[in-house]
Write a protein that holds these residues in place. Structure first.
Motif, PDB file in Angstrom:
ATOM      1  N   VAL A  22       0.853  -1.185   0.000  1.00  0.00           N
ATOM      2  CA  VAL A  22       0.000   0.000   0.000  1.00  0.00           C
ATOM      3  C   VAL A  22       0.887   1.233   0.000  1.00  0.00           C
ATOM      4  O   VAL A  22       1.843   1.321   0.776  1.00  0.00           O
ATOM      5  CB  VAL A  22      -0.915   0.039   1.245  1.00  0.00           C
ATOM      6  CG1 VAL A  22      -1.930   1.185   1.135  1.00  0.00           C
ATOM      7  CG2 VAL A  22      -1.625  -1.293   1.428  1.00  0.00           C
TER       8      VAL A  22
ATOM      9  N   PHE B 258       0.834  -1.384  -5.143  1.00  0.00           N
ATOM     10  CA  PHE B 258       1.838  -1.887  -6.081  1.00  0.00           C
ATOM     11  C   PHE B 258       2.258  -3.251  -5.562  1.00  0.00           C
ATOM     12  O   PHE B 258       1.768  -3.706  -4.523  1.00  0.00           O
ATOM     13  CB  PHE B 258       3.015  -0.907  -6.222  1.00  0.00           C
ATOM     14  CG  PHE B 258       3.751  -0.600  -4.947  1.00  0.00           C
ATOM     15  CD1 PHE B 258       4.848  -1.345  -4.550  1.00  0.00           C
ATOM     16  CD2 PHE B 258       3.335   0.454  -4.130  1.00  0.00           C
ATOM     17  CE1 PHE B 258       5.529  -1.050  -3.367  1.00  0.00           C
ATOM     18  CE2 PHE B 258       4.006   0.751  -2.949  1.00  0.00           C
ATOM     19  CZ  PHE B 258       5.099  -0.001  -2.575  1.00  0.00           C
TER      20      PHE B 258
ATOM     21  N   GLU C 182       7.305  -1.376   7.883  1.00  0.00           N
ATOM     22  CA  GLU C 182       5.880  -1.630   7.638  1.00  0.00           C
ATOM     23  C   GLU C 182       5.385  -2.850   8.421  1.00  0.00           C
ATOM     24  O   GLU C 182       6.124  -3.810   8.637  1.00  0.00           O
ATOM     25  CB  GLU C 182       5.638  -1.870   6.129  1.00  0.00           C
ATOM     26  CG  GLU C 182       6.264  -0.762   5.273  1.00  0.00           C
ATOM     27  CD  GLU C 182       5.615  -0.486   3.954  1.00  0.00           C
ATOM     28  OE1 GLU C 182       4.663  -1.203   3.596  1.00  0.00           O
ATOM     29  OE2 GLU C 182       6.073   0.474   3.291  1.00  0.00           O
TER      30      GLU C 182
ATOM     31  N   ASP D 109       9.927  -2.208   3.334  1.00  0.00           N
ATOM     32  CA  ASP D 109       9.706  -1.962   1.909  1.00  0.00           C
ATOM     33  C   ASP D 109      10.873  -1.100   1.433  1.00  0.00           C
ATOM     34  O   ASP D 109      10.779   0.125   1.378  1.00  0.00           O
ATOM     35  CB  ASP D 109       8.347  -1.265   1.722  1.00  0.00           C
ATOM     36  CG  ASP D 109       8.158  -0.693   0.327  1.00  0.00           C
ATOM     37  OD1 ASP D 109       8.891  -1.100  -0.594  1.00  0.00           O
ATOM     38  OD2 ASP D 109       7.255   0.155   0.166  1.00  0.00           O
TER      39      ASP D 109
ATOM     40  N   LYS E   5      10.851  -0.504  -6.567  1.00  0.00           N
ATOM     41  CA  LYS E   5      10.230  -1.200  -5.440  1.00  0.00           C
ATOM     42  C   LYS E   5      10.411  -2.712  -5.461  1.00  0.00           C
ATOM     43  O   LYS E   5      10.408  -3.347  -4.407  1.00  0.00           O
ATOM     44  CB  LYS E   5       8.722  -0.899  -5.440  1.00  0.00           C
ATOM     45  CG  LYS E   5       8.368   0.540  -5.061  1.00  0.00           C
ATOM     46  CD  LYS E   5       8.638   0.799  -3.583  1.00  0.00           C
ATOM     47  CE  LYS E   5       7.909   2.040  -3.078  1.00  0.00           C
ATOM     48  NZ  LYS E   5       8.143   2.242  -1.625  1.00  0.00           N
TER      49      LYS E   5
ATOM     50  N   THR F 205       4.131   2.797   5.247  1.00  0.00           N
ATOM     51  CA  THR F 205       5.144   3.210   6.217  1.00  0.00           C
ATOM     52  C   THR F 205       4.816   4.558   6.825  1.00  0.00           C
ATOM     53  O   THR F 205       4.248   5.429   6.150  1.00  0.00           O
ATOM     54  CB  THR F 205       6.542   3.255   5.550  1.00  0.00           C
ATOM     55  OG1 THR F 205       7.555   3.255   6.562  1.00  0.00           O
ATOM     56  CG2 THR F 205       6.721   4.492   4.676  1.00  0.00           C
TER      57      THR F 205
HETATM   58 MN    MN Z   1       6.009   1.335   1.471  1.00  0.00          MN
END
Ligand code: MN
Length: 233
Positions: free
Chosen positions: A30, A52, A84, A113, A134, A203
């Protein structure tokens, strides 16, 4: 089955008591789910959730009581930490109502993340996908999964990250813009959730860079924390 070559080993994450492995299906993430972080990333803090993904084999398991090693990734000079809460789905479904979401949760873990922030900013400017920023290898350090029944107050747990002993991120799960149940509702409207899915829930404020040699300590109250050292590429 006659495969053309040996299939990749299944990805899994141990449970805290080491009695079994949680087999991982997908990793959903998220974006901008804490107001102060949304603001530090240039948003208003009041946006609809967006999602994502990372590949399942981007996970880097941090064995409790040890320091895991994450190699500094290629192609970046601005690797950021994002601590996270990770939600592990035990029962899948489509169009899950927030009121029913708890029935679908297997447990929780602490995750990072990790983000190539410079590449993410470049991709945003150009309207291009975030995958390279990412979803790179080792971009998702994670600790063991604690069954949900053992953490009844997860919705109010503290979430913290320190780097080399200095506090960088500190908040509580209660500060989520879209709470755990609402996130499951929204996500399951877009994808059919499956047992084995992991959700990185976003986060809090305080994201920042780490360099080779830095040691990150991530914790969520009630869960097993993670300790991850960044190593030279
Ligand atoms: Mn994140």
């Amino acid at each position: 089955m006659n495969f053309t070559f040996a299939p990749a080993a299944p990805v899994s994450v141990p449970l805290v008591d080491q009695s079994a492995q949680f087999p991982v299906h997908r990793i959903y993430c998220v974006g901008r789910n804490y107001e102060e972080h949304a603001k530090e990333m240039g948003g208003t803090g009041r946006e609809a959730p967006f999602f994502f993904m990372k590949p399942a084999d981007a996970l880097l398991y941090a064995v409790p009581g040890t320091t895991a090693h994450m190699p500094y990734p290629t192609l970046t000079a601005n690797l950021h930490h994002e601590i996270e809460l990770v939600v592990a789905i035990g029962t899948g479904g489509r169009n899950i109502a927030a009121a029913d979401a708890h029935k679908h949760i297997f447990g929780y873990a602490v995750g990072l993340d990790m983000t190539r922030r410079d590449l993410q900013n470049d991709m945003k400017k150009q309207g291009r996908p975030w995958s390279i920023a990412k979803g790179f290898d080792h971009s998702a350090p994670i600790g063991p999964i604690t069954p949900a029944a053992q953490v009844p107050d997860i919705d109010h747990a503290t979430i913290t990250l320190s780097v080399n002993g200095a506090s960088r991120q500190s908040s509580t799960i209660a500060q989520l813009i879209w709470n755990i149940a609402e996130t499951i509702e929204q996500l399951s409207n877009a994808w059919e959730l499956k047992a084995g899915d992991l959700i990185f829930t976003g986060t809090p404020a305080g994201v920042g860079a780490v360099v080779a040699g830095d040691v990150m300590q991530g914790d969520v109250a009630g869960l097993c924390g993670i300790r991850v050292a960044v190593t030279a590429a």
